[in-house]
Write a protein that holds these residues in place. Structure first.
Motif, PDB file in Angstrom:
ATOM      1  N   GLU A  10       5.132 -11.045  -9.863  1.00 36.26           N
ATOM      2  CA  GLU A  10       5.463 -12.483 -10.606  1.00 36.26           C
ATOM      3  C   GLU A  10       4.629 -13.657  -9.878  1.00 36.26           C
ATOM      4  N   TYR A  11       5.038 -13.582  -8.439  1.00 42.75           N
ATOM      5  CA  TYR A  11       4.363 -14.660  -7.535  1.00 42.75           C
ATOM      6  C   TYR A  11       2.839 -14.505  -7.739  1.00 42.75           C
ATOM      7  N   LEU A  12       2.389 -13.379  -7.719  1.00 40.86           N
ATOM      8  CA  LEU A  12       1.095 -13.195  -7.811  1.00 40.86           C
ATOM      9  C   LEU A  12       0.440 -13.617  -9.477  1.00 40.86           C
ATOM     10  N   ALA A  13       0.927 -13.246 -10.427  1.00 42.20           N
ATOM     11  CA  ALA A  13       0.788 -13.278 -11.696  1.00 42.20           C
ATOM     12  C   ALA A  13       0.860 -15.101 -11.925  1.00 42.20           C
ATOM     13  N   LEU A  14       1.889 -15.551 -11.493  1.00 39.90           N
ATOM     14  CA  LEU A  14       1.878 -17.221 -11.651  1.00 39.90           C
ATOM     15  C   LEU A  14       1.272 -18.203 -10.636  1.00 39.90           C
ATOM     16  N   GLY A  15       0.375 -17.222  -9.847  1.00 38.47           N
ATOM     17  CA  GLY A  15      -0.287 -18.164  -8.775  1.00 38.47           C
ATOM     18  C   GLY A  15       0.353 -18.800  -7.798  1.00 38.47           C
ATOM     19  N   HIS A  16       1.530 -18.236  -7.373  1.00 39.90           N
ATOM     20  CA  HIS A  16       2.437 -18.915  -6.530  1.00 39.90           C
ATOM     21  C   HIS A  16       2.179 -18.123  -5.125  1.00 39.90           C
ATOM     22  N   MET A  17       1.385 -17.164  -5.075  1.00 41.85           N
ATOM     23  CA  MET A  17       1.002 -16.753  -3.910  1.00 41.85           C
ATOM     24  C   MET A  17      -0.476 -16.212  -4.001  1.00 41.85           C
ATOM     25  N   SER A  18      -1.443 -16.078  -3.029  1.00 42.72           N
ATOM     26  CA  SER A  18      -2.746 -15.506  -2.997  1.00 42.72           C
ATOM     27  C   SER A  18      -2.903 -14.682  -2.000  1.00 42.72           C
ATOM     28  N   LYS A  19      -3.604 -13.601  -2.215  1.00 41.26           N
ATOM     29  CA  LYS A  19      -4.244 -12.702  -1.372  1.00 41.26           C
ATOM     30  C   LYS A  19      -5.101 -13.300  -0.349  1.00 41.26           C
ATOM     31  N   VAL A  20      -5.114 -12.995   0.896  1.00 39.51           N
ATOM     32  CA  VAL A  20      -6.057 -13.793   1.974  1.00 39.51           C
ATOM     33  C   VAL A  20      -6.861 -12.523   2.108  1.00 39.51           C
ATOM     34  N   ASP A  21      -8.320 -12.915   1.516  1.00 38.03           N
ATOM     35  CA  ASP A  21      -9.248 -11.575   1.779  1.00 38.03           C
ATOM     36  C   ASP A  21      -9.783 -11.539   3.292  1.00 38.03           C
ATOM     37  N   ASN A  22     -10.069 -12.577   4.154  1.00 38.29           N
ATOM     38  CA  ASN A  22     -10.566 -12.403   5.251  1.00 38.29           C
ATOM     39  C   ASN A  22      -9.523 -12.702   6.448  1.00 38.29           C
ATOM     40  N   VAL A  23      -8.725 -12.031   6.946  1.00 33.47           N
ATOM     41  CA  VAL A  23      -7.791 -12.392   7.940  1.00 33.47           C
ATOM     42  C   VAL A  23      -8.290 -11.801   9.313  1.00 33.47           C
ATOM     43  N   SER A  24      -8.922 -12.761  10.115  1.00 36.07           N
ATOM     44  CA  SER A  24      -9.474 -12.292  11.508  1.00 36.07           C
ATOM     45  C   SER A  24      -8.710 -13.044  12.651  1.00 36.07           C
ATOM     46  N   ASP A  47      -1.908 -25.888   4.681  1.00 31.14           N
ATOM     47  CA  ASP A  47      -0.547 -25.689   5.324  1.00 31.14           C
ATOM     48  C   ASP A  47       0.002 -24.159   4.850  1.00 31.14           C
ATOM     49  N   ARG A  48      -0.701 -23.766   4.053  1.00 34.84           N
ATOM     50  CA  ARG A  48      -0.142 -22.210   3.424  1.00 34.84           C
ATOM     51  C   ARG A  48      -0.186 -21.322   4.350  1.00 34.84           C
ATOM     52  N   PRO A  49      -1.195 -21.098   5.427  1.00 28.66           N
ATOM     53  CA  PRO A  49      -1.188 -20.348   6.220  1.00 28.66           C
ATOM     54  C   PRO A  49       0.119 -20.100   7.032  1.00 28.66           C
ATOM     55  N   LEU A  50       0.759 -21.152   7.106  1.00 27.13           N
ATOM     56  CA  LEU A  50       2.160 -21.372   7.854  1.00 27.13           C
ATOM     57  C   LEU A  50       3.077 -20.374   6.836  1.00 27.13           C
ATOM     58  N   GLN A  51       2.840 -20.127   5.760  1.00 33.45           N
ATOM     59  CA  GLN A  51       3.715 -19.531   4.815  1.00 33.45           C
ATOM     60  C   GLN A  51       3.080 -18.305   4.316  1.00 33.45           C
ATOM     61  N   SER A  52       2.826 -17.423   5.377  1.00 30.27           N
ATOM     62  CA  SER A  52       2.017 -16.163   5.308  1.00 30.27           C
ATOM     63  C   SER A  52       3.113 -14.811   4.942  1.00 30.27           C
ATOM     64  N   ILE A  53       2.628 -13.954   4.466  1.00 27.03           N
ATOM     65  CA  ILE A  53       3.548 -12.606   4.332  1.00 27.03           C
ATOM     66  C   ILE A  53       2.645 -11.461   4.486  1.00 27.03           C
TER      67      ILE A  53
END
Length: 175
Positions: A3-17, A102-108
């Protein structure tokens, strides 16, 4: 999480270096409530969990001032009226976007199934369990009433500190 994904409440990070962006990874787990008719499973994020540096996200966040009225005052004032309107804002915290920087500080870390690759996601909205969440939600509602008063004058007038405080207090009591 779906649901978080479907509603846009979280986003996948494609490039995590490593080292490109400072991230704080929040542990999370499901809470199951079989008796619930609406939300049988909800996710809980732990922003108080210490990182490898010994400091948690909540340790470095400010709470914000208390801008909600005391529940006792609300109840006493409600006794002087014939009608009291109480409401609930669905997914209140998740209706408020967090600034992209600020979103990287809320990574999962998450995967949909045990066979999937574990991916990094960023939570795009205010996260329940972070110190400032209650303040941010209440302050956002107050600001919306001011910003949208010309478009919705009756709603802005109806927006009293009372209903916002009752909502915030109700949320605190329920959790």
């Amino acid at each position: 999480m779906e649901e978080y994904l479907a509603l846009g409440h979280m986003s996948k990070v494609d490039n995590v270096s490593a080292g490109s962006v400072k991230r704080c990874y929040l542990p999370h787990h499901p809470v199951v409530k079989e008796s619930s008719t609406t939300t049988k499973v909800r996710v809980v994020f732990d922003a108080s969990c210490k990182t490898s540096s010994g400091v948690s996200l909540n340790d470095v966040l400010l709470v914000g001032p208390v801008i909600q009225e005391d529940l006792r005052s609300i109840i006493l004032r409600s006794r002087t009226k014939q009608i009291m309107l109480v409401s609930d804002v669905e997914k209140m915290f998740r209706q408020i976007n967090v600034s992209p920087q600020d979103r990287p500080l809320q990574s999962i870390l998450w995967r949909a199934t045990p066979t999937d690759k574990i991916d990094t996601y960023e939570l795009n909205t205010v996260t329940y369990g972070t110190k400032p969440a209650s303040f941010l939600a209440t302050r956002t509602i107050q600001q919306l009433a001011v910003d949208e008063e010309n478009h919705f004058p009756l709603a802005a007038r109806a927006k009293t500190r009372t209903w916002m405080m009752a909502l915030a207090q109700t949320r605190s009591i329920q959790h």
